[in-house]
Design a protein around this motif. Structure first.
Motif, mmCIF file in Angstrom:
data_model
loop_
_atom_site.group_PDB
_atom_site.id
_atom_site.type_symbol
_atom_site.label_atom_id
_atom_site.label_comp_id
_atom_site.label_asym_id
_atom_site.label_seq_id
_atom_site.Cartn_x
_atom_site.Cartn_y
_atom_site.Cartn_z
ATOM 1 N N ARG A 15 0.843 -1.190 0.000
ATOM 2 C CA ARG A 15 0.000 0.000 0.000
ATOM 3 C C ARG A 15 0.878 1.239 0.000
ATOM 4 O O ARG A 15 1.993 1.236 0.502
ATOM 5 N N SER A 16 0.336 2.300 -0.523
ATOM 6 C CA SER A 16 1.050 3.561 -0.612
ATOM 7 C C SER A 16 0.631 4.477 0.539
ATOM 8 O O SER A 16 -0.490 4.999 0.531
ATOM 9 N N THR A 40 -6.061 -4.103 -0.567
ATOM 10 C CA THR A 40 -4.850 -4.011 -1.378
ATOM 11 C C THR A 40 -4.721 -2.600 -1.930
ATOM 12 O O THR A 40 -5.671 -1.805 -1.887
ATOM 13 N N GLU A 41 -3.571 -2.292 -2.495
ATOM 14 C CA GLU A 41 -3.379 -0.971 -3.094
ATOM 15 C C GLU A 41 -4.340 -0.769 -4.255
ATOM 16 O O GLU A 41 -4.885 0.321 -4.432
#
Length: 142
Positions: A47-48, A109-110
């Motif tokens: 993840r960002s 999730t990203e």
């Protein structure tokens, strides 16, 4: 519900056909294994944190400028409920309530978060008539 005792994830970056620990703590965790050890990994992008920070900053600025909710967390809950990021829970009295889902790193999730973020930005534009750029660049009057 008890928290999982699972170890924190180790993040790596790909260089050619090699995976290298992203930060010193990741490299130290990998170094605990002996050379030649067989190590099980699950591959997916991480993840960002910067995208998550952007989301929360955007909500905070929108709330500050419009008073549309008591705080960013309340607005976040409304967005999740309206966009369907929720689970129905049946109470003892037979009534069903919607409980907002989680966007936590270990729950989404990203790619899923990217879809959520895009939908949330669209929801904000539809409901408040402003773009994320206007919010983030101070285009809203407080």
């Amino acid at each position: 519900m008890a928290k999982s005792t699972e170890a924190a994830p180790i993040y790596v970056q790909r260089f050619g056909d090699k995976l290298v620990g992203e930060m010193q703590m990741d490299r130290e965790a990998i170094a605990r294994f002996n050379a030649g050890d067989r190590i099980k990994v699950t591959l997916h992008t991480g993840r960002s944190p910067s995208r998550l920070r952007f989301y929360w900053q955007m909500l905070g600025k929108l709330v500050a400028a419009t008073d549309c909710a008591p705080n960013a967390e309340a607005l976040h809950s409304v967005i999740k409920l309206d966009l369907g990021y929720a689970m129905p829970v049946r109470l003892k009295n037979g009534m069903t309530v919607l409980v907002p889902g989680s966007i936590a790193f270990d729950r989404m999730t990203e790619e899923e978060f990217g879809n959520f973020l895009e939908r949330a930005i669209g929801w904000i534009a539809q409901n408040y008539g402003v773009t994320s750029e206007e919010i983030m660049n101070g285009g809203l009057a407080a």
